[in-house]
Every structure is written in structure tokens, then in C-alpha cells.
Design an enzyme around this catalytic site. Structure first.
Site, PDB file in Angstrom:
ATOM      1  N   ARG A 129       1.032  -1.299   0.160  1.00 46.39           N
ATOM      2  CA  ARG A 129       0.203   0.026  -0.124  1.00 46.39           C
ATOM      3  C   ARG A 129       0.669   1.372  -0.033  1.00 46.39           C
ATOM      4  NH1 ARG A 129      -2.741  -3.115   3.601  1.00 46.39           N
ATOM      5  NH2 ARG A 129      -4.339  -3.918   2.809  1.00 46.39           N
ATOM      6  N   LYS A 151       1.022  11.101 -11.274  1.00 45.91           N
ATOM      7  CA  LYS A 151       0.112  10.172 -12.185  1.00 45.91           C
ATOM      8  C   LYS A 151       1.049   8.911 -12.397  1.00 45.91           C
ATOM      9  CE  LYS A 151      -3.364  12.770 -14.815  1.00 45.91           C
ATOM     10  NZ  LYS A 151      -3.596  13.422 -15.885  1.00 45.91           N
ATOM     11  N   GLU A 193       6.350  19.318 -25.297  1.00 48.32           N
ATOM     12  CA  GLU A 193       5.674  19.566 -24.030  1.00 48.32           C
ATOM     13  C   GLU A 193       6.271  20.894 -23.544  1.00 48.32           C
ATOM     14  OE1 GLU A 193       3.257  17.892 -22.979  1.00 48.32           O
ATOM     15  OE2 GLU A 193       3.659  16.048 -24.327  1.00 48.32           O
ATOM     16  N   LYS A 242       3.699  23.350 -13.932  1.00 47.11           N
ATOM     17  CA  LYS A 242       2.859  22.085 -13.715  1.00 47.11           C
ATOM     18  C   LYS A 242       2.557  22.134 -12.099  1.00 47.11           C
ATOM     19  CE  LYS A 242       2.239  17.439 -14.171  1.00 47.11           C
ATOM     20  NZ  LYS A 242       2.493  15.953 -15.158  1.00 47.11           N
ATOM     21  N   GLU A 252      -7.335  15.699 -10.976  1.00 47.89           N
ATOM     22  CA  GLU A 252      -8.096  15.880 -12.050  1.00 47.89           C
ATOM     23  C   GLU A 252      -9.597  15.947 -12.090  1.00 47.89           C
ATOM     24  OE1 GLU A 252      -5.869  14.983 -16.197  1.00 47.89           O
ATOM     25  OE2 GLU A 252      -7.036  13.286 -15.399  1.00 47.89           O
ATOM     26  N   ARG A 257      -6.527  20.876 -14.268  1.00 49.52           N
ATOM     27  CA  ARG A 257      -5.439  19.854 -14.794  1.00 49.52           C
ATOM     28  C   ARG A 257      -5.790  19.491 -16.131  1.00 49.52           C
ATOM     29  NH1 ARG A 257      -1.962  15.397 -11.109  1.00 49.52           N
ATOM     30  NH2 ARG A 257      -0.576  14.939 -12.874  1.00 49.52           N
ATOM     31  N   ASN A 261      -3.647  19.230 -21.064  1.00 47.62           N
ATOM     32  CA  ASN A 261      -3.829  18.495 -22.150  1.00 47.62           C
ATOM     33  C   ASN A 261      -3.922  19.193 -23.408  1.00 47.62           C
ATOM     34  OD1 ASN A 261      -4.149  16.275 -20.850  1.00 47.62           O
ATOM     35  ND2 ASN A 261      -6.319  16.404 -20.661  1.00 47.62           N
ATOM     36  N   HIS A 264      -3.398  17.819 -26.871  1.00 47.66           N
ATOM     37  CA  HIS A 264      -3.270  16.493 -26.753  1.00 47.66           C
ATOM     38  C   HIS A 264      -4.516  15.798 -27.043  1.00 47.66           C
ATOM     39  CE1 HIS A 264       0.207  17.430 -24.453  1.00 47.66           C
ATOM     40  NE2 HIS A 264       0.325  16.155 -23.938  1.00 47.66           N
ATOM     41  N   HIS A 268      -3.371  12.609 -29.346  1.00 49.70           N
ATOM     42  CA  HIS A 268      -3.628  11.313 -29.037  1.00 49.70           C
ATOM     43  C   HIS A 268      -4.272  10.642 -30.149  1.00 49.70           C
ATOM     44  CE1 HIS A 268      -3.465  12.279 -24.458  1.00 49.70           C
ATOM     45  NE2 HIS A 268      -2.492  11.695 -24.750  1.00 49.70           N
ATOM     46  N   HIS A 281       5.147  10.345 -29.850  1.00 47.61           N
ATOM     47  CA  HIS A 281       4.381  11.097 -28.961  1.00 47.61           C
ATOM     48  C   HIS A 281       4.310  12.404 -29.152  1.00 47.61           C
ATOM     49  CE1 HIS A 281       1.687  12.244 -25.529  1.00 47.61           C
ATOM     50  NE2 HIS A 281       2.397  12.880 -24.995  1.00 47.61           N
TER      51      HIS A 281
HETATM   52  P1  NAD Z   1      10.945   6.556 -22.485  1.00 49.61           P
HETATM   53  O1  NAD Z   1      10.676   6.316 -21.021  1.00 49.61           O
HETATM   54  O2  NAD Z   1      10.477   5.274 -23.371  1.00 49.61           O
HETATM   55  O3  NAD Z   1      12.306   7.145 -22.678  1.00 49.61           O
HETATM   56  C1  NAD Z   1      12.643   7.362 -24.283  1.00 49.61           C
HETATM   57  C2  NAD Z   1      13.952   6.586 -24.724  1.00 49.61           C
HETATM   58  O4  NAD Z   1      14.977   7.285 -24.041  1.00 49.61           O
HETATM   59  C3  NAD Z   1      14.124   5.081 -24.227  1.00 49.61           C
HETATM   60  O5  NAD Z   1      14.545   4.281 -25.058  1.00 49.61           O
HETATM   61  C4  NAD Z   1      14.914   5.189 -23.037  1.00 49.61           C
HETATM   62  O6  NAD Z   1      15.655   4.108 -22.609  1.00 49.61           O
HETATM   63  C5  NAD Z   1      15.800   6.420 -23.432  1.00 49.61           C
HETATM   64  N1  NAD Z   1      16.554   7.214 -22.469  1.00 49.61           N
HETATM   65  C6  NAD Z   1      16.033   7.716 -21.330  1.00 49.61           C
HETATM   66  N2  NAD Z   1      16.756   8.675 -20.827  1.00 49.61           N
HETATM   67  C7  NAD Z   1      17.982   8.656 -21.428  1.00 49.61           C
HETATM   68  C8  NAD Z   1      19.293   9.231 -21.482  1.00 49.61           C
HETATM   69  N3  NAD Z   1      19.275  10.083 -20.418  1.00 49.61           N
HETATM   70  N4  NAD Z   1      20.226   8.999 -22.455  1.00 49.61           N
HETATM   71  C9  NAD Z   1      19.847   7.890 -23.329  1.00 49.61           C
HETATM   72  N5  NAD Z   1      18.605   7.573 -23.513  1.00 49.61           N
HETATM   73  C10 NAD Z   1      17.776   7.766 -22.690  1.00 49.61           C
HETATM   74  O7  NAD Z   1       9.971   7.696 -22.965  1.00 49.61           O
HETATM   75  P2  NAD Z   1       9.493   9.211 -22.185  1.00 49.61           P
HETATM   76  O8  NAD Z   1       9.214   9.892 -23.651  1.00 49.61           O
HETATM   77  O9  NAD Z   1      10.415   9.770 -21.335  1.00 49.61           O
HETATM   78  O10 NAD Z   1       8.175   8.935 -21.718  1.00 49.61           O
HETATM   79  C11 NAD Z   1       7.090   8.490 -22.252  1.00 49.61           C
HETATM   80  C12 NAD Z   1       5.987   7.869 -21.357  1.00 49.61           C
HETATM   81  O11 NAD Z   1       5.847   8.650 -20.319  1.00 49.61           O
HETATM   82  C13 NAD Z   1       4.836   7.270 -21.702  1.00 49.61           C
HETATM   83  O12 NAD Z   1       4.432   5.979 -21.259  1.00 49.61           O
HETATM   84  C14 NAD Z   1       3.860   8.282 -21.290  1.00 49.61           C
HETATM   85  O13 NAD Z   1       2.586   7.557 -20.933  1.00 49.61           O
HETATM   86  C15 NAD Z   1       4.384   8.450 -20.036  1.00 49.61           C
HETATM   87  N6  NAD Z   1       3.988   9.994 -19.503  1.00 49.61           N
HETATM   88  C16 NAD Z   1       3.297  10.028 -18.068  1.00 49.61           C
HETATM   89  C17 NAD Z   1       3.125  11.271 -17.661  1.00 49.61           C
HETATM   90  C18 NAD Z   1       2.565  11.261 -16.405  1.00 49.61           C
HETATM   91  O14 NAD Z   1       2.079  12.402 -15.930  1.00 49.61           O
HETATM   92  N7  NAD Z   1       2.745  10.133 -15.538  1.00 49.61           N
HETATM   93  C19 NAD Z   1       3.229  12.326 -18.593  1.00 49.61           C
HETATM   94  C20 NAD Z   1       3.387  12.137 -19.785  1.00 49.61           C
HETATM   95  C21 NAD Z   1       4.018  11.100 -20.336  1.00 49.61           C
HETATM   96  N1  GLY Z   2       0.713  14.800 -17.955  1.00 50.06           N
HETATM   97  C1  GLY Z   2      -0.537  15.408 -17.866  1.00 50.06           C
HETATM   98  C2  GLY Z   2      -0.763  15.512 -16.221  1.00 50.06           C
HETATM   99  O1  GLY Z   2       0.072  15.405 -15.630  1.00 50.06           O
HETATM  100  O2  GLY Z   2      -1.954  15.663 -15.793  1.00 50.06           O
END
Ligand code: NAD
Ligand code: GLY
Length: 378
Positions: A129, A151, A193, A242, A252, A257, A261, A264, A268, A281
Site C-alpha cells: 500500500r 500520475k 511539451e 505544472k 483531475e 489539470r 492536455n 493532446h 492522441h 508522442h
Molecule cells: P521513455 O521512458 O520510453 O524514454 C525514451 C527513450 O529514451 C527510451 O529508449 C529510454 O531508454 C531512452 N533514454 C531515457 N533517458 C535517456 C538518457 N538520458 N540518455 C539516453 N537514452 C535515454 O519515454 P518518455 O518520453 O520519457 O516517456 C513516455 C512515457 O511517459 C509514456 O509511457 C507516457 O504515457 C508517460 N507519461 C506520463 C506522464 C505522467 O504524468 N505520469 C506524463 C507524460 C507522459
Molecule cells: N501529463 C498530464 C498530467 O500530468 O496531468
């Protein structure tokens, strides 16, 4: 990662109902953050979750900082990529935590991009938990967005982020030095972003981001590399925006929040229409932002000069401005399906000016068709 002087670290406070914490943004911030890590994990155990691209570059300094904090660390390295953000991987991580007898006083450290942050965050939120969680984001997207705001979750069947919760970290350590090893396309994903924040905040934030993007060099794949955005002041400014939104609407519920978007809704749909492979993305959201600007000029009175200024920012990032190789009708259908699934609540966020977003704008189906046709212009 080189050590830095204290003056270089920017601390952005995040206030939320669940807990207050700080996002540390610096160039070499990890060394500086040793005392923050000690405050979270001192004397306990930690599991450091990373991926196969990030671990060889940054696992050692993170584990050294944990050791300095008197914390026994177990390293877990997963393959890279969105496919890892699933229940099977979460179960595997639960297994490691079980075998290591982790308790609620122990810590999960997420070292990587948004995939690792969401997955490790989900595991931290649900095992026993809730354990302590430290986010160490290493992509621009994760530093300005995914690691902040709580999130966490995994994908389930066709549903992206379908299983998850809100779980704020204890601290976030964002070291912009790690962004130097990111492939340019990944920097572009995060840069889109950053442009979103420029448009939402307007004013000095937009001027700062325009300055950081000026003269962005053209890379081998003939698009621009927005490496100039990988700066502490730029990342911290986005996190500040943010943090304000999260403080106002952590779960949200009030709709505030939804501002995040911007661009987006159509983004999306473009991403899904391209089966998550044609457009990244960031590229899909850039197209969504272009569509948002077109709609804003027609529906919320955005000035043509402001739309042009925003368009220049998207061009400086190296993001596409035309929808190609993805069927426009599919995009329109997916937007309609999304809106239907979301119920009457989710509508578009548009702009009346930079810094003046307008929520809950009803966009007629006809306008969605028109804007997608416009995106497909030759
Ligand atoms: P990712 O985590 O897949 O990273 C992108 C690529 O870069 C991967 O191949 C990774 O291995 C590589 N990488 C990461 N850091 C590196 C570094 N410093 N040097 C070299 N390579 C590196 O992608 P992302 O764009 O960071 O994240 C996408 C994900 O985030 C999606 O799943 C999305 O749904 C999520 N997301 C979440 C939120 C949230 O609020 N929680 C917001 C936006 C996106
Ligand atoms: N990435 C959108 C949020 O955190 O709400």
C-alpha cells in the site's frame, strides 16, 4: 555526472494534498542531491529501477549517492520501451521487493524516462500500500512532465495508462546533464511539451523558451535539435507551471489539470491512428498543437500574429506541421470516440492568447473534420 555547486540547483516546491515535496533541477544535480536522498532513504533499503539504455550511463552515480546516504540498493534493469509498462513487469518488480523483504520504510527509485517513472511509481504506490518513491527522470519529457504530479500506472490491453493511481513522489531529482545522451528525436518529444508550457504560461515563460530555442541546429535527420531547451531554468520554469496546476487540481477533478492536455486531444488521435509507430508522442502532440492554434483562431479569438509566433516555436523544435501517411478519417473517428468515452466533461482546451488558455470549449464535429483536412494540406 559532475558535482556542482549548491548555487546551481533550483528547488521547485510542489504542494499537494498527498504530500509536499521538492523538484531539484540542476546540472549535475545528483551529487548535490545526496542529502535529499539521505533524508528519504537513510538507513533503509532501495530498489533502483531503470532500463537498458539508461542504466549503463547513470546507475552507478545513483547507487553511489544511495550508498553515501547509508542505503542498500538493489539494481533492476528492464528492457527499454513502452511495452515494459505492463502488469507483468510490475509483478516481476513486486517479486524482487518481496525477496528483498522491502518494507514501507524502504524506497523505490525510478531512474529513466516516463516509462520507468510510471511503472516504478505504480509499483511503489501499490506494494504494501505504498513505499517511498524518488523520481530521477532522465528524459526531457519526464523532467518537465511525467515525473511531476503523481500520475503513475501501466498500460492494460489497448488502454494506455489504463491501470494506475495518483502517487506523489517524496522528491524528484532532475539532472539536465543526463539529457545530453538522449537521442535528438527523444529531446524533440520533450521539447513539444516545453512549447505547450510556453503557450499555456505566455509572458516571460514564452520569452525564455523562445530564447532557448533560437538558433536550434539542424541535425542529421534534417530536423532541428532543440538541445538548447535542456537547461535548468527552462526545465524549472515548466515544473513551476505544472506544480501550480497540480496544487490546484491534484486528482483531475475540478478540470484545472485538463489545461495540461493542450494539443493532446487531436495529438492522441494522431498517435493512435499511426498505431503508435508512425508518429512519436511529441510529433503527434505537435500536430495537435498546430490543430489547436487553427481552432483557437476560429473559436476563441487567438490573434493571427500570436498563432504565427507559436508556429515558429514548433518549427524551431523540429516538429512536423503536416499530417502525412496517417488516414485523416481515422483521426476524426478517434477524436469522436475519445470525446464520447470521456462523456460531456472532456472538451477542448484552446487559447485566446499565449498565457490565456480556455477550457471546456465545445468544438463542433465539422470543425474537427476541417482542421484535420487542413493538417493534411500538401
Ligand atoms: P521513455 O521512458 O520510453 O524514454 C525514451 C527513450 O529514451 C527510451 O529508449 C529510454 O531508454 C531512452 N533514454 C531515457 N533517458 C535517456 C538518457 N538520458 N540518455 C539516453 N537514452 C535515454 O519515454 P518518455 O518520453 O520519457 O516517456 C513516455 C512515457 O511517459 C509514456 O509511457 C507516457 O504515457 C508517460 N507519461 C506520463 C506522464 C505522467 O504524468 N505520469 C506524463 C507524460 C507522459
Ligand atoms: N501529463 C498530464 C498530467 O500530468 O496531468
Amino acid at each position: 555526472m559532475q558535482p556542482i555547486g549548491g548555487a546551481g540547483v533550483i528547488r521547485v516546491p510542489v504542494q499537494s494534498g498527498q504530500r509536499d515535496y521538492q523538484v531539484l533541477v540542476g546540472n549535475g544535480a545528483l551529487h548535490e542531491a545526496a542529502s535529499d536522498l539521505a533524508a528519504v532513504c537513510s538507513g533503509g533499503a532501495a530498489i533502483v529501477v531503470s532500463d537498458a539504455n539508461v542504466a549503463p550511463l547513470y546507475m552507478a552515480p545513483v547507487c553511489a549517492a544511495l550508498r553515501d546516504a547509508g542505503c542498500a540498493a538493489t539494481e533492476v534493469v528492464l528492457p527499454a520501451g513502452e511495452a515494459q509498462k505492463c502488469l507483468a513487469r510490475a509483478e516481476e518488480l513486486f517479486g524482487v521487493m518481496y525477496e528483498r523483504h522491502l518494507t514501507r520504510a524502504d524506497t523505490v527509485v525510478a531512474l529513466g524516462g516516463g516509462v520507468i517513472g510510471d511503472l516504478a511509481g505504480f509499483v511503489a504506490a501499490t506494494y504494501l500500500r505504498g513505499l517511498r518513491l524518488v523520481q530521477v527522470p532522465t528524459t526531457l519529457l519526464a523532467q518537465v512532465d511525467a515525473a511531476v504530479g503523481g500520475k503513475v500506472g501501466v498500460d492494460f490491453r489497448a488502454g494506455k495508462n489504463h491501470v494506475g493511481t495518483f502517487y506523489q513522489p517524496w522528491t524528484v531529482l532532475a539532472d539536465v546533464q543526463t539529457l545530453a545522451t538522449l537521442p535528438a528525436r527523444e529531446r524533440r518529444n520533450g521539447a513539444v511539451e516545453v512549447v505547450k508550457y510556453a503557450l499555456l504560461a505566455g509572458g516571460e515563460t514564452m520569452t525564455l523558451i523562445e530564447g532557448a530555442l533560437s538558433g536550434a541546429p539542424v541535425t542529421g535527420d534534417s530536423a532541428r535539435d532543440p538541445a538548447g531547451l535542456c537547461r535548468e531554468d527552462v526545465v524549472a520554469e515548466c515544473v513551476r507551471y505544472k506544480a501550480r496546476v497540480v496544487a490546484a487540481d491534484e486528482r483531475e477533478e475540478s478540470g484545472e489539470r485538463h489545461l495540461l492536455n493542450l494539443g493532446h486531444t487531436i495529438g492522441h488521435a494522431v498517435e493512435a491512428a499511426g498505431r503508435f509507430s508512425r508518429y512519436s508522442h511529441g510529433e503527434a502532440v505537435a500536430l495537435g498543437l498546430h490543430a489547436m492554434l487553427w481552432l483557437s483562431e476560429r473559436l476563441t479569438g487567438l490573434d493571427a500574429a500570436d498563432a504565427e509566433r507559436a508556429t515558429r516555436l514548433l518549427a524551431a523544435v523540429g516538429a512536423p506541421d503536416r499530417l502525412a501517411e496517417v488516414d485523416g478519417d481515422t483521426v476524426v473517428e478517434l477524436v469522436a470516440r475519445d470525446k464520447k468515452a470521456a462523456g460531456p466533461q472532456i472538451t477542448f482546451v484552446l487559447l485566446s492568447a499565449p498565457g490565456a488558455p480556455v477550457r471546456n470549449v465545445h468544438v463542433p464535429s465539422e470543425s474537427i473534420k476541417e482542421v484535420v483536412e487542413w493538417l493534411q494540406r500538401p
